[in-house]
Design a protein around this motif. Structure first.
Motif, mmCIF file in Angstrom:
data_model
loop_
_atom_site.group_PDB
_atom_site.id
_atom_site.type_symbol
_atom_site.label_atom_id
_atom_site.label_comp_id
_atom_site.label_asym_id
_atom_site.label_seq_id
_atom_site.Cartn_x
_atom_site.Cartn_y
_atom_site.Cartn_z
ATOM 1 N N LYS A 14 0.810 -1.218 0.087
ATOM 2 C CA LYS A 14 -0.134 -0.244 0.003
ATOM 3 C C LYS A 14 0.886 1.360 -0.102
ATOM 4 O O LYS A 14 0.786 1.920 -0.761
ATOM 5 C CB LYS A 14 -0.900 -0.151 1.282
ATOM 6 C CG LYS A 14 -1.697 1.274 1.341
ATOM 7 C CD LYS A 14 -2.090 1.319 2.908
ATOM 8 C CE LYS A 14 -1.237 2.061 3.567
ATOM 9 N NZ LYS A 14 -1.723 2.620 4.888
ATOM 10 N N VAL A 15 1.744 1.207 1.024
ATOM 11 C CA VAL A 15 2.733 2.566 0.948
ATOM 12 C C VAL A 15 3.544 2.822 -0.317
ATOM 13 O O VAL A 15 3.470 3.914 -0.548
ATOM 14 C CB VAL A 15 3.457 2.288 2.407
ATOM 15 C CG1 VAL A 15 4.843 3.209 2.088
ATOM 16 C CG2 VAL A 15 2.735 2.339 3.313
ATOM 17 N N THR A 56 9.247 -1.420 14.750
ATOM 18 C CA THR A 56 8.684 -0.092 15.263
ATOM 19 C C THR A 56 7.041 -0.525 15.425
ATOM 20 O O THR A 56 6.645 -0.206 16.231
ATOM 21 C CB THR A 56 8.763 0.774 14.229
ATOM 22 O OG1 THR A 56 10.047 1.141 13.771
ATOM 23 C CG2 THR A 56 8.231 2.304 14.723
ATOM 24 N N PRO A 57 6.320 -0.913 14.372
ATOM 25 C CA PRO A 57 4.903 -1.166 14.381
ATOM 26 C C PRO A 57 4.797 -2.447 15.602
ATOM 27 O O PRO A 57 3.690 -2.446 16.470
ATOM 28 C CB PRO A 57 4.321 -1.537 13.192
ATOM 29 C CG PRO A 57 5.480 -1.901 12.465
ATOM 30 C CD PRO A 57 6.715 -1.218 12.905
ATOM 31 N N LEU A 58 5.532 -3.361 15.614
ATOM 32 C CA LEU A 58 5.224 -4.461 16.580
ATOM 33 C C LEU A 58 5.235 -4.113 18.224
ATOM 34 O O LEU A 58 4.528 -4.247 18.863
ATOM 35 C CB LEU A 58 6.098 -5.510 16.333
ATOM 36 C CG LEU A 58 5.719 -6.764 17.041
ATOM 37 C CD1 LEU A 58 4.620 -7.578 16.442
ATOM 38 C CD2 LEU A 58 7.038 -8.023 16.771
ATOM 39 N N ARG A 112 7.627 4.025 10.296
ATOM 40 C CA ARG A 112 7.705 2.697 9.649
ATOM 41 C C ARG A 112 7.510 2.957 7.958
ATOM 42 O O ARG A 112 8.090 2.237 7.412
ATOM 43 C CB ARG A 112 6.245 1.928 10.203
ATOM 44 C CG ARG A 112 5.912 0.689 8.962
ATOM 45 C CD ARG A 112 4.644 0.067 9.657
ATOM 46 N NE ARG A 112 3.501 0.966 9.543
ATOM 47 C CZ ARG A 112 2.252 0.504 9.828
ATOM 48 N NH1 ARG A 112 2.148 -0.998 10.258
ATOM 49 N NH2 ARG A 112 1.155 1.007 9.821
ATOM 50 N N ILE A 113 6.855 4.194 7.560
ATOM 51 C CA ILE A 113 6.819 4.469 6.272
ATOM 52 C C ILE A 113 8.332 4.733 5.820
ATOM 53 O O ILE A 113 8.448 4.380 4.536
ATOM 54 C CB ILE A 113 5.965 5.781 5.967
ATOM 55 C CG1 ILE A 113 4.291 5.117 6.211
ATOM 56 C CG2 ILE A 113 6.127 6.283 4.782
ATOM 57 C CD1 ILE A 113 3.421 6.322 6.154
ATOM 58 N N ARG A 114 9.073 5.557 6.469
ATOM 59 C CA ARG A 114 10.436 5.930 6.027
ATOM 60 C C ARG A 114 11.182 4.443 5.731
ATOM 61 O O ARG A 114 12.105 4.316 4.871
ATOM 62 C CB ARG A 114 11.134 6.605 7.258
ATOM 63 C CG ARG A 114 10.574 8.029 7.280
ATOM 64 C CD ARG A 114 10.923 9.117 6.093
ATOM 65 N NE ARG A 114 10.287 10.268 6.120
ATOM 66 C CZ ARG A 114 10.636 11.235 5.473
ATOM 67 N NH1 ARG A 114 11.303 11.143 4.309
ATOM 68 N NH2 ARG A 114 9.966 12.251 5.703
#
Length: 298
Positions: A39-40, A73-75, A132-134
């Motif tokens: 998605k990103v 990071t998200p975890l 996360r996106i970076r």
């Protein structure tokens, strides 16, 4: 003497809400991360004509492990985010129930409680998703890599943003708007389906089958993204933008305007296909795990 007992009971229930949300958040990350990276990539580049092409390219050039890029990071953070979402939603719901003095909540009130949960969540979801996106969009390979992991990314974003946490919180205004709309719809949709099932079948909510909880959670996930996706596109664009002279988008409004001029309305829906594919299992898993955890600890 009733007030201290009520406070203890309320505190215990809040702790259960937070714990159940944290368990659901871990399930959410493990199920949804491969979909999220596709998605990103679709949102932030024109290199891929479709979701399948993006997934195939990632697999061929970066390997299967790339689908879990930036997972640490998200975890660590999404568990906290989902914990806050459910804790804040149920706290707001209980407050509204007390104000209603025995009358059932309206679905506008469920939406308001969900929106409150989203705004509360945005304080930590904004920087977590930025990092996360970076990590998801940085060039592949050790030589071209921009960040040596989440903490290096946090440090560099803070430095590039002029010091402090301003760079880390880039895109926070649109994040707040997205979270309020998204979680207002998410919780309202789920509560409507659960309440309708309980009323239709004449059973208490705790006896609704787990597969139904998962199905209603999955459908609520579709409602979440259909109602908030343009905000998410703008957030992703702002959080992959450069700094200083390389910065393209000065504000959220400028990003909306530039996206519309360059791509029209279609630009606000890029990547919606894999997002909706991801939403069903991720949201189903989140609500099912939270609901089953809550039933177990109660």
């Amino acid at each position: 003497m009733a007030e201290p007992v009520a406070d203890i009971a309320g505190g215990a229930q809040a702790a259960k809400d937070l714990f159940s949300g944290a368990v659901g958040g871990i399930a959410q990350v493990l199920i949804g991360q491969p979909f999220d990276i596709v998605k990103v990539r679709l949102q932030t580049t024109t290199a891929y004509p479709s979701a399948l092409a993006a997934a195939s390219s990632i697999y061929k050039t970066e390997g299967p492990r790339a689908f879990y890029k930036g997972t640490l990071t998200p975890l660590l953070g999404i568990g906290a985010c989902v914990s806050i979402q459910f804790g804040a939603f149920h706290a707001a719901r209980r407050h509204l129930e007390a104000r209603n003095a025995g009358r059932p909540l309206g679905y506008g009130q469920y939406y308001a409680a969900g929106a409150f949960a989203g705004v509360a969540n945005s304080i930590i979801s904004g920087p977590i998703e930025h990092v996360r996106i970076r990590l998801q969009t940085q060039p592949h390979g050790a030589a071209a890599r921009l960040y040596d992991g989440p903490w290096d990314c946090v440090r560099k974003l803070c430095a590039q943003g002029g010091g402090g946490v301003r760079g880390l919180y880039r895109g926070e205004a649109v994040t707040v708007l997205r979270e309020a709309q998204a979680y207002g719809l998410w919780f309202m949709s789920f509560e409507w389906m659960m309440n309708a099932d309980a009323a239709r079948n004449g059973v208490p909510r705790s006896e609704i089958a787990s597969w139904k909880v998962a199905a209603y959670g999955g459908l609520a996930g579709e409602a979440l993204w259909l109602g908030s996706y343009p905000f998410d596109v703008v957030k992703s664009k702002m959080q992959t933008d450069g700094f200083g002279p390389a910065q393209r988008y000065k504000t959220m409004r400028d990003c909306f305007a530039q996206t519309f001029r360059a791509e029209g309305m279609r630009g606000f829906w890029k990547g919606i296909g894999p997002t909706l594919l991801r939403a069903m299992p991720v949201s189903a898993g989140t609500f099912a795990v939270v609901e089953m955890t809550m039933r177990a600890i109660n």
